[in-house]
Design a protein around this motif. Structure first.
Motif, PDB file in Angstrom:
ATOM      1  N   ASN A   1      94.102  15.893 -23.997  1.00 24.41           N
ATOM      2  CA  ASN A   1      94.474  15.625 -22.599  1.00 24.41           C
ATOM      3  C   ASN A   1      93.395  16.002 -21.587  1.00 24.41           C
ATOM      4  OD1 ASN A   1      94.604  18.389 -22.444  1.00 24.41           O
ATOM      5  ND2 ASN A   1      96.836  18.487 -22.348  1.00 24.41           N
ATOM      6  N   ASP A   2      92.222  16.434 -22.039  1.00 24.98           N
ATOM      7  CA  ASP A   2      91.090  16.769 -21.162  1.00 24.98           C
ATOM      8  C   ASP A   2      91.383  17.855 -20.135  1.00 24.98           C
ATOM      9  OD1 ASP A   2      89.263  15.148 -22.375  1.00 24.98           O
ATOM     10  OD2 ASP A   2      89.579  13.445 -21.042  1.00 24.98           O
ATOM     11  N   ALA A   3      92.349  18.716 -20.403  1.00 19.49           N
ATOM     12  CA  ALA A   3      92.622  19.840 -19.505  1.00 19.49           C
ATOM     13  C   ALA A   3      91.581  20.930 -19.754  1.00 19.49           C
ATOM     14  CB  ALA A   3      94.028  20.390 -19.755  1.00 19.49           C
ATOM     15  N   LEU A   4      91.186  21.611 -18.693  1.00 13.91           N
ATOM     16  CA  LEU A   4      90.229  22.720 -18.810  1.00 13.91           C
ATOM     17  C   LEU A   4      90.911  23.874 -19.533  1.00 13.91           C
ATOM     18  CD1 LEU A   4      87.452  23.908 -17.996  1.00 13.91           C
ATOM     19  CD2 LEU A   4      88.555  24.738 -15.921  1.00 13.91           C
ATOM     20  N   ILE A   5      90.302  24.350 -20.632  1.00  8.52           N
ATOM     21  CA  ILE A   5      90.928  25.433 -21.386  1.00  8.52           C
ATOM     22  C   ILE A   5      90.117  26.729 -21.357  1.00  8.52           C
ATOM     23  CG2 ILE A   5      92.266  23.936 -22.902  1.00  8.52           C
ATOM     24  CD1 ILE A   5      90.136  24.384 -25.067  1.00  8.52           C
TER      25      ILE A   5
ATOM     26  N   LEU B   1      84.252  21.265 -11.045  1.00  6.31           N
ATOM     27  CA  LEU B   1      84.193  20.373 -12.195  1.00  6.31           C
ATOM     28  C   LEU B   1      83.880  18.928 -11.846  1.00  6.31           C
ATOM     29  CD1 LEU B   1      87.268  21.741 -14.142  1.00  6.31           C
ATOM     30  CD2 LEU B   1      84.868  22.341 -14.430  1.00  6.31           C
ATOM     31  N   PHE B   2      84.401  18.441 -10.772  1.00  8.49           N
ATOM     32  CA  PHE B   2      84.292  17.023 -10.462  1.00  8.49           C
ATOM     33  C   PHE B   2      83.236  16.736  -9.406  1.00  8.49           C
ATOM     34  CE2 PHE B   2      88.680  17.858 -11.863  1.00  8.49           C
ATOM     35  CZ  PHE B   2      88.617  17.176 -13.060  1.00  8.49           C
ATOM     36  N   THR B   3      82.061  17.307  -9.595  1.00  5.68           N
ATOM     37  CA  THR B   3      80.948  17.115  -8.675  1.00  5.68           C
ATOM     38  C   THR B   3      79.636  17.336  -9.425  1.00  5.68           C
ATOM     39  OG1 THR B   3      79.946  17.882  -6.617  1.00  5.68           O
ATOM     40  CG2 THR B   3      81.051  19.532  -7.939  1.00  5.68           C
ATOM     41  N   PRO B   4      78.573  16.673  -9.019  1.00  5.63           N
ATOM     42  CA  PRO B   4      77.282  16.950  -9.648  1.00  5.63           C
ATOM     43  C   PRO B   4      76.594  18.179  -9.048  1.00  5.63           C
ATOM     44  CG  PRO B   4      77.067  15.187  -8.059  1.00  5.63           C
ATOM     45  CD  PRO B   4      78.527  15.530  -8.127  1.00  5.63           C
TER      46      PRO B   4
ATOM     47  N   PRO C   1      94.011  30.381 -11.592  1.00  2.00           N
ATOM     48  CA  PRO C   1      94.728  29.102 -11.590  1.00  2.00           C
ATOM     49  C   PRO C   1      93.771  27.923 -11.790  1.00  2.00           C
ATOM     50  CG  PRO C   1      95.403  30.473  -9.734  1.00  2.00           C
ATOM     51  CD  PRO C   1      94.239  31.154 -10.381  1.00  2.00           C
ATOM     52  N   ALA C   2      94.192  26.973 -12.605  1.00  4.13           N
ATOM     53  CA  ALA C   2      93.345  25.829 -12.953  1.00  4.13           C
ATOM     54  C   ALA C   2      92.957  25.002 -11.731  1.00  4.13           C
ATOM     55  CB  ALA C   2      94.058  24.958 -13.977  1.00  4.13           C
ATOM     56  N   ILE C   3      93.786  24.942 -10.725  1.00  2.00           N
ATOM     57  CA  ILE C   3      93.516  24.124  -9.534  1.00  2.00           C
ATOM     58  C   ILE C   3      92.283  24.622  -8.783  1.00  2.00           C
ATOM     59  CG2 ILE C   3      95.019  25.426  -7.974  1.00  2.00           C
ATOM     60  CD1 ILE C   3      94.837  21.622  -8.059  1.00  2.00           C
TER      61      ILE C   3
END
Length: 189
Positions: A82-86, A52-55, A44-46
């Motif tokens: 749409n910048d969705a992770l694919i 993804l949103f961290t260094p 699941p993408a969640i």
């Protein structure tokens, strides 16, 4: 390294149509490579959000239908509109085998140059290192207290312990820029 878990399912169909169907259902097709065999899976993408949103660099525990493997996120692909992770690629962490990752640089202290009116300019946010996964730190700490106006610290100033620094030694990590207002007063002194 910090740790996170992703629970996923093995992929039976590896074609483009099957991958598009998975994405439409909210899953991210992924692959784990670098070990004995490649493992194609989807999750699941969640579950990818903390990665993804961290260094920070994470060691990922991949639970694929009860089979536990460990990996490090190597590459991601995003939808152009749409910048969705694919798609996501993971490098398998194998005992005794070195991995190459980008580790964030954390600056500590207040520079002498900043106190005198200079501007701190961090030019390099991550450092490319190679080593065993258990010896790679969460971040690399760099003390800037002794940095004066117009001075900089380069990669060669970073002490490597248990890992090898792959970034070029001559790249400046941080510098103290002299503002235009101070340039005239410094020349007069």
């Amino acid at each position: 390294m910090k740790k996170v878990e992703i629970v996923g399912y093995k992929r039976a169909d590896l074609g483009k149509t099957a991958a598009q169907r998975l994405r439409a259902e909210g899953y991210v097709p992924s692959v784990l490579y670098g070990g004995e065999s490649q493992l194609h899976f989807y999750a699941p993408a969640i579950l990818f959000r903390p990665l993804l949103f961290t260094p920070d660099v994470y060691e990922v525990t991949l639970n694929i239908e009860g089979e536990i493997r460990y990996g490090i996120l190597q590459d991601t692909q995003y939808h152009p509109v749409n910048d969705a992770l694919i798609h996501a690629d993971f490098l398998e962490v194998v005992e005794g085998k070195a991995v190459t990752v980008d580790v964030p640089i954390k600056l500590t202290g207040t520079s002498e140059g900043v106190i005198k009116g200079g501007k701190l300019n961090q030019k390099l946010r991550k450092l490319r290192v190679k080593g065993l996964s258990n010896e790679i730190p969460d971040y690399i700490e760099l003390d800037v207290t002794s940095l004066g106006l117009g001075k900089s610290l380069k990669v060669e100033a970073i002490k490597a312990g248990g890992f090898e620094v792959l970034s070029s030694r001559n790249i400046p990590v941080v510098s103290i820029d002299i503002p235009r207002a101070l340039r005239g007063t410094l020349r007069a002194e």
